[in-house]
Every structure is written in structure tokens, then in C-alpha cells.
Design a protein around this motif. Sequence first.
Motif, PDB file in Angstrom:
ATOM      1  N   GLU A  90       9.866   9.234  -4.120  1.00 57.99           N
ATOM      2  CA  GLU A  90       9.360   8.327  -5.149  1.00 57.99           C
ATOM      3  C   GLU A  90       7.882   7.973  -4.954  1.00 57.99           C
ATOM      4  O   GLU A  90       7.253   7.427  -5.859  1.00 57.99           O
ATOM      5  CB  GLU A  90      10.206   7.047  -5.175  1.00 57.99           C
ATOM      6  CG  GLU A  90      11.636   7.311  -5.655  1.00 57.99           C
ATOM      7  CD  GLU A  90      12.442   6.027  -5.756  1.00 57.99           C
ATOM      8  OE1 GLU A  90      11.997   5.003  -5.185  1.00 57.99           O
ATOM      9  OE2 GLU A  90      13.498   6.059  -6.407  1.00 57.99           O
ATOM     10  N   THR A  91       7.310   8.288  -3.780  1.00 51.60           N
ATOM     11  CA  THR A  91       5.901   7.992  -3.511  1.00 51.60           C
ATOM     12  C   THR A  91       5.031   9.234  -3.633  1.00 51.60           C
ATOM     13  O   THR A  91       4.033   9.248  -4.346  1.00 51.60           O
ATOM     14  CB  THR A  91       5.729   7.370  -2.114  1.00 51.60           C
ATOM     15  OG1 THR A  91       6.513   6.192  -2.029  1.00 51.60           O
ATOM     16  CG2 THR A  91       4.258   7.028  -1.849  1.00 51.60           C
ATOM     17  N   LYS A 141      12.248   6.527  -0.492  1.00 51.94           N
ATOM     18  CA  LYS A 141      11.286   5.634  -1.116  1.00 51.94           C
ATOM     19  C   LYS A 141       9.836   5.976  -0.771  1.00 51.94           C
ATOM     20  O   LYS A 141       8.924   5.715  -1.543  1.00 51.94           O
ATOM     21  CB  LYS A 141      11.566   4.184  -0.700  1.00 51.94           C
ATOM     22  CG  LYS A 141      12.916   3.659  -1.144  1.00 51.94           C
ATOM     23  CD  LYS A 141      12.968   3.502  -2.647  1.00 51.94           C
ATOM     24  CE  LYS A 141      14.284   2.871  -3.091  1.00 51.94           C
ATOM     25  NZ  LYS A 141      14.372   2.754  -4.566  1.00 51.94           N
TER      26      LYS A 141
END
Length: 537
Positions: A8-9, A44
Motif C-alpha cells: 500500500e506504500t 502496509k
Amino acid sequence: MSKIYVDETAGSDTTGTGTLEQPYQSLAQAVYAHGESAAFLIRKGSEAEYDEPTQSSLKKAKKNAAGIEKKKKKEEEQAHRDALKQGEEKEKREKLLEESKKIVLEEDSSLPAATRAKISHLTNLRSKRVRVFGWVHRHRDQKGIIFVVLRDGTGYLQAVFSGRVAQTYDALTLTLESSIELTGMLQEVPEGKTAPGGHELVVDYWRVLGAAPGADDAFTNRLNEKSDPSIQADLRHLVLRGETASSVLRLRAYLLSAFRESLVSENLIEVTPPCLVQTQVEGGATLFTLDYYGQPAFLTQSSQLYLETCLPSLGDVFCVQESFRAENSHTRRHLSEYTHLEGELAFITFEDLMAHIEEIICKTVDILLANPTSAALIKHLNPNFQAPRATLHAPARPAEDADGNPIKDEQGQVVMVEHQVGDDIAEAAERQMTDIIGTPIFLHGFPAELKAFYMKKVPKEEGDTGPTFTESCDLLMPNVGEIVGGSMRIADMEELLAAYKREGIDPEPYYWFTDQRKYGTCEHGGYGLGVEVSGYL
């Protein structure tokens, strides 16, 4: 089953493929691309470990994936419709062009004879039929009516094409910078509307004289406002067609005319010295050397020496001549070739010289501002321009005002750092001083070792062993810097011969220059002004 990775980063929904090296950024994109039954791993951030998504996040991702699919489908349908529309428009355009070839314009002989005129001379021809020639400067088609702004070098004219005039093949394929001939009725524009000159031409006959290319080679594809400066430099011949560049050239012409008017009003006579010379003026390091029938010759750095020879026969003289400096520098202050306006005056003092320079600059600006055309050009190019008036005289060692006080800014700080005698004053310091003070400045009294061999020295009192200074000056202008350099010249022959020796100059090629001190010498001085730099005013 291969694993599909989502970061997601660091991932990307645009370039990601789902591999460990190229993960997706969102789980929804991964589900859309690989289906909901694939094995997904998500994290994440780059510091976290990959793990299976939760049931709730997977459920949400499935819903968002459906939205992505719906959006993609809409985009595909729209693209299909656009393609069909584009095809229809292309077909319609091709049919229109084919039909337009059948329309042939002929000038109606029953109409009044057209008066041929330049655009700048059209005002007195309103309500009459006129014929003009020029280049297509701007062009737009508005519901079958074509508006063209024509440029002929003297001005701009709006022309209106309608009916058959706008339906010919040439009209439908007209390109910027094509040269054309227009004939029609010149009408004042209706109240509330504007056009160059306050009138427009309703065209009844026209023809293309020289068509400019379109498509990839169209003028705006080769050159536009966003073009890189290096491209603009290579296409300078096209840049000149722009409104700013052409305005600069036009104002330059008015500037030269105004300078000549000012100088003649002060009883100076214009002469034309040679560009090919065998003597140096400003030092050998900046000379362009060439072979002149087996002898060394140079492109002139300054016409000053020749102007001095004219004083005994013509009195005060000036010239507008090209000068050349072989300085491989890439600043706005350095030009290898520039237009050099130079003046030389006899029987004067140093104060007379500075007063004359100030008078010429102020008078020239007044002439430009009194002329509506040149005044409008100045307003266009430099909206905040203010005519120079009072000139402050500041010695170059260090900066002081006329009362001998250090020049300071509004905060009480000394404008220039103190210079040691013998140091040259950098451009940045000059600009800082003029920009803060906000008024023209004569910087004068430069050390002799910084100046040319021919400059007169400031007389010393008996016993003075300090540095030798020259009766020389630079005129500095706010927002510009130096625009004029001048000095008194050595009048004594022995002093001149000593200057040759000190600078290591062979006096033989300068025999004619030395003779000016031998046959009736006098106190005299002169100055040089770069016309290109003065254009910044």
C-alpha cells in the motif's frame, strides 16, 4: 497458485503486476486484475511483513474491483463512441474539403477599385475598399466564419471571411504564417467590440501567396511560448515574427533615430569609421584577428581613435557602428558583436563630458516618449518605465554621494562593500548600488591600471605619491547597470608615447593617432554606448 503481492506504500496500480518486485498499491486493483479467488498477500509499508488480507478488507476490495470494472467498461464505451465520432468528423471534413475544391473565387469587377495600403495607413480608408498583403498572425474558425489577424510589419489587421470566401479549399486549410492578399471593405468595429486599429476588413476576395506547412511542421509545433531557450536561439529567424521580438526591433529603430536627433541637436556630425582596423583600443585579449592581404588586421573594438582624427576638421562627431569583442562569455552583458554609438567632443572638461552624456540620454528618452508610436512600444515592453532625470555623481573609491558620504540603503547599510584601490567593481555591486538608490549614477575616478592607455589621468598635487586615477566615468542605470562608458583623452603627445611604452604597444601603427597631439592638440573626451544594452531602458 502464484501469490499476488500488494504494497500500500511502495506499490503501483498503474505499473504494478502483482509480483514481489512490482506489487500493486491497492487490493481492489489486484482483485480486478486477477479475480477474487487468487492468493493475495498485503502489507502496509516496506518495513512490515506480507500477510493475507482480512475477510472484511477482501470483501471491500471485491466491491471496489466491481467499481473499477464498471469504470473501465464506461471508458471503453466512451472511447468507442469518440472513435466513431472522430471517424465521422474526418469523413465529413474530407467530403467538405473535396467539395471546397470546386469553389473558385474571382474578384468582382463591378465592385469599386481597391486601394492598396499598408496596415498602418488604413485609418483614413475606412468605409472604402482596400487591398492589403501580409502574414497570418492569428486564425480561428467560428461556426463557418473565419477570423484572421493579418500582420504586414507595420501593424495588425483583423479580417473576416464569410460565405463563399470562407468555403474555399484555401480557407479551410489556411495555416499560421502563410502569406496572403486580402481585398474587401474596411469597416469600423461596432461599439463594444475591439480590434487592432479600431476597424476590420470584410473580405470579398483573397488568395494565398505562400502557404506555410501544417501538421507536424506547423509553425506552432516548431516554436511556441513554452519552447526551450536553446530551441528559440536556433529558430531566432522565426522568433522575430513574435509580437515581443518585433516590438524590440521596432523600438530599437526609433531609439537610433532619437539618438541621432539628440546628437545632431547638440551639433555633432555623424561619420562612418572602418570596421577593419590595424590598431587595438580596449586590449588585445578581446580582438578578433584576421588576415588582411598578408597583414594582420582586427575587427574594431571601438571607433574612438578614428573619431578623434575627425575633431580638427569636423568638430564634435559621433558614429553608429558595429564593434566586436572576442569574449567567450555567456551573460546578457557580453556580445561578440553589438551596435556601438560613440561620440567625441573637443575643447571640453570632464564635467562638460558628463553633462553632455546626461543631456543626450535624457533628450533621447524625451523624444521617444513624445512620439505616440515609440511611447506605446515602451509601455508594451516596460510598463513601469520612468524617464531618467537627476544623475548622482559617485567616486569609484569607495561609493560616496556628492557630499562625500557613504551611500546607504533605507536601513542605513552601506550599499557597496569597500573596494581596495586597484580592485575592479563587480557587476553585482554596481547593480546593487543602482537598484537600491533608484537613480542614474555616474561612477567616476577609476584607478589608471584598470583603464585603457589613452585615458587622461587626474592631475596630482605636488608630493602626492598615492594611486593615479583617471578622468573616466561609467553611467549606471537602475535595473540595467552600466550603459555608457566615457573618459577624457590624453592630450599631450609625450604622455601618450609614455602610455604606449607602459602598455607594451608598438607606436608605429598608431602614428596617425599620435599626430593628433602633434598638430594642434586640445583637451577632448568621448564615450561609448551599447545600443542593445540601452534598449533595456
